[in-house]
Motif scaffolding. Structure first.
Motif, mmCIF file in Angstrom:
data_model
loop_
_atom_site.group_PDB
_atom_site.id
_atom_site.type_symbol
_atom_site.label_atom_id
_atom_site.label_comp_id
_atom_site.label_asym_id
_atom_site.label_seq_id
_atom_site.Cartn_x
_atom_site.Cartn_y
_atom_site.Cartn_z
ATOM 1 N N VAL A 53 -6.960 13.238 -1.923
ATOM 2 C CA VAL A 53 -8.075 14.094 -1.850
ATOM 3 C C VAL A 53 -7.658 15.334 -1.816
ATOM 4 O O VAL A 53 -7.875 16.472 -2.484
ATOM 5 C CB VAL A 53 -9.595 13.826 -1.302
ATOM 6 C CG1 VAL A 53 -10.314 14.810 -1.397
ATOM 7 C CG2 VAL A 53 -9.643 12.358 -1.420
ATOM 8 N N ALA A 84 -7.338 5.321 4.530
ATOM 9 C CA ALA A 84 -8.320 6.110 4.636
ATOM 10 C C ALA A 84 -7.597 8.004 4.893
ATOM 11 O O ALA A 84 -7.717 8.454 4.758
ATOM 12 C CB ALA A 84 -8.941 6.414 5.412
ATOM 13 N N GLU A 124 0.898 -1.438 0.300
ATOM 14 C CA GLU A 124 -0.228 0.182 -0.335
ATOM 15 C C GLU A 124 0.821 1.394 0.147
ATOM 16 O O GLU A 124 0.119 2.667 -0.461
ATOM 17 C CB GLU A 124 -0.361 0.179 1.014
ATOM 18 C CG GLU A 124 -1.968 0.909 1.229
ATOM 19 C CD GLU A 124 -1.354 2.147 1.901
ATOM 20 O OE1 GLU A 124 -2.315 3.472 1.922
ATOM 21 O OE2 GLU A 124 -0.547 2.131 2.592
ATOM 22 N N LEU A 139 -7.400 4.448 -6.963
ATOM 23 C CA LEU A 139 -7.552 4.629 -5.514
ATOM 24 C C LEU A 139 -8.216 3.717 -4.241
ATOM 25 O O LEU A 139 -8.410 4.608 -2.881
ATOM 26 C CB LEU A 139 -7.750 6.380 -5.458
ATOM 27 C CG LEU A 139 -7.346 7.448 -6.390
ATOM 28 C CD1 LEU A 139 -8.863 8.175 -6.913
ATOM 29 C CD2 LEU A 139 -6.473 8.314 -5.217
ATOM 30 N N ASN A 140 -8.838 3.188 -4.939
ATOM 31 C CA ASN A 140 -9.219 2.357 -3.608
ATOM 32 C C ASN A 140 -8.483 1.582 -2.874
ATOM 33 O O ASN A 140 -8.947 0.392 -1.866
ATOM 34 C CB ASN A 140 -10.620 1.326 -4.572
ATOM 35 C CG ASN A 140 -9.979 0.846 -5.547
ATOM 36 O OD1 ASN A 140 -8.931 0.160 -5.485
ATOM 37 N ND2 ASN A 140 -11.540 -0.434 -5.661
ATOM 38 N N HIS A 161 -3.971 7.629 3.964
ATOM 39 C CA HIS A 161 -3.620 8.237 2.764
ATOM 40 C C HIS A 161 -4.429 8.680 2.090
ATOM 41 O O HIS A 161 -4.406 9.415 0.247
ATOM 42 C CB HIS A 161 -2.965 7.019 2.245
ATOM 43 C CG HIS A 161 -0.977 7.018 3.020
ATOM 44 N ND1 HIS A 161 -0.692 5.721 3.066
ATOM 45 C CD2 HIS A 161 -0.879 7.833 3.776
ATOM 46 C CE1 HIS A 161 0.054 5.694 3.244
ATOM 47 N NE2 HIS A 161 0.745 6.308 4.136
ATOM 48 N N TYR A 162 -5.826 8.550 1.417
ATOM 49 C CA TYR A 162 -6.712 9.196 0.527
ATOM 50 C C TYR A 162 -6.778 10.467 0.563
ATOM 51 O O TYR A 162 -7.271 11.133 -0.100
ATOM 52 C CB TYR A 162 -8.014 7.829 0.656
ATOM 53 C CG TYR A 162 -8.894 8.995 0.119
ATOM 54 C CD1 TYR A 162 -9.050 7.942 -1.750
ATOM 55 C CD2 TYR A 162 -9.807 8.788 -0.126
ATOM 56 C CE1 TYR A 162 -10.083 8.881 -2.638
ATOM 57 C CE2 TYR A 162 -11.285 8.969 -0.681
ATOM 58 C CZ TYR A 162 -11.447 9.406 -2.173
ATOM 59 O OH TYR A 162 -12.606 9.926 -3.119
ATOM 60 N N PHE A 211 0.598 4.806 -2.145
ATOM 61 C CA PHE A 211 0.790 5.786 -1.890
ATOM 62 C C PHE A 211 1.569 6.736 -2.744
ATOM 63 O O PHE A 211 1.226 8.218 -2.957
ATOM 64 C CB PHE A 211 0.583 5.382 -0.423
ATOM 65 C CG PHE A 211 0.519 6.976 0.024
ATOM 66 C CD1 PHE A 211 -0.361 7.974 -0.072
ATOM 67 C CD2 PHE A 211 1.592 7.589 1.389
ATOM 68 C CE1 PHE A 211 -0.356 9.038 0.341
ATOM 69 C CE2 PHE A 211 1.850 9.143 1.104
ATOM 70 C CZ PHE A 211 0.184 9.734 0.991
ATOM 71 N N LEU A 268 -5.981 2.639 -0.709
ATOM 72 C CA LEU A 268 -4.858 3.217 -0.068
ATOM 73 C C LEU A 268 -6.401 3.161 0.535
ATOM 74 O O LEU A 268 -7.065 3.333 0.976
ATOM 75 C CB LEU A 268 -5.097 4.818 -0.984
ATOM 76 C CG LEU A 268 -4.231 5.384 -2.217
ATOM 77 C CD1 LEU A 268 -4.332 6.371 -2.475
ATOM 78 C CD2 LEU A 268 -2.647 4.645 -1.654
#
Length: 219
Positions: free
Chosen positions: A148, A141, A78, A136-137, A143-144, A82, A139
């Motif tokens: 964003v 929460a 992950e 993106l899914n 890192h997302y 990222f 990542l």
């Protein structure tokens, strides 16, 4: 590239012209050769097979290393994702904020330069950009949320240029948010089908999409 039922092998990915772009140029210079190689291999793996179907073995094999080698440089798969997505978003934002673009006075000329640059970047780095947009899914929460925020910065910057043109009378009285989303969507969508050995160069596509953007705001 849509994921097939049969997974791509490391050799197939290395040989596939659809998975060739300028992604190796994106990584920080302070990263070692192995780290940069792993990131470039991961870009191909994630684009071809998807994040969840890609294993650390797949990524390591792409640079001729054992599976355990990845963990020496990145604590998790992950974090590899990222790093790719974060760098991609930071680089494209810096690209459209180039001083040569900010120095352009005319609202129309500035918008043309930004859309062209945004499109060219996505075309040159279409494999990495595909991962940036479509994985993106994968990542966490946290890192997302960071990504964003970067996306908001890019959208806000381009939305500001469109709004400036509406305010100074250069553009029609358009819905700034909707028109900006349409412009961004045009440039981003090319990552699904573009290839560097195709009929349009990144620059040609950039000029074409910039012309379309100006038509969206024409008086």
């Amino acid at each position: 590239m849509a994921r097939r039922q049969a997974r791509f092998t490391a050799q197939e990915m290395a040989d596939d012209p659809r998975l060739r772009d300028h992604s190796p140029d994106l990584w920080r210079e302070d990263l070692g050769k192995v780290q940069r190689g792993l990131l470039s291999s991961a870009v191909r793996c994630f684009a071809a097979n998807g994040f969840h179907a890609t294993t650390t073995r797949d990524i390591a094999e792409g640079v001729g290393l054992s599976p355990a080698a990845l963990y020496v440089h990145f604590p998790s798969k992950e974090l590899v994702l990222f790093e790719i997505i974060r760098v991609g978003h930071e680089r494209v934002l810096a690209h459209v904020r180039d001083p040569s673009i900010l120095a352009v006075d005319s609202s129309a000329d500035r918008l043309r330069a930004i859309v062209s640059a945004y499109t060219v970047w996505h075309a040159r780095h279409h494999v990495a950009a595909r991962v940036c947009q479509m994985a993106l899914n994968g990542l966490t929460a946290e890192h997302y949320g960071e990504i964003v925020e970067l996306r908001h910065q890019t959208n806000g910057y381009i939305r500001g240029v469109v709004g400036r043109g509406v305010a100074d009378g250069s553009f029609a009285q358009v819905d700034v948010a909707r028109v900006t989303r349409a412009m961004l969507s045009l440039s981003i969508d090319l990552v699904r089908w573009y290839r560097l050995d195709g009929s349009d160069s990144p620059e040609e596509l950039g000029e074409f999409y910039a012309s379309l953007a100006l038509k969206l705001v024409a008086r």
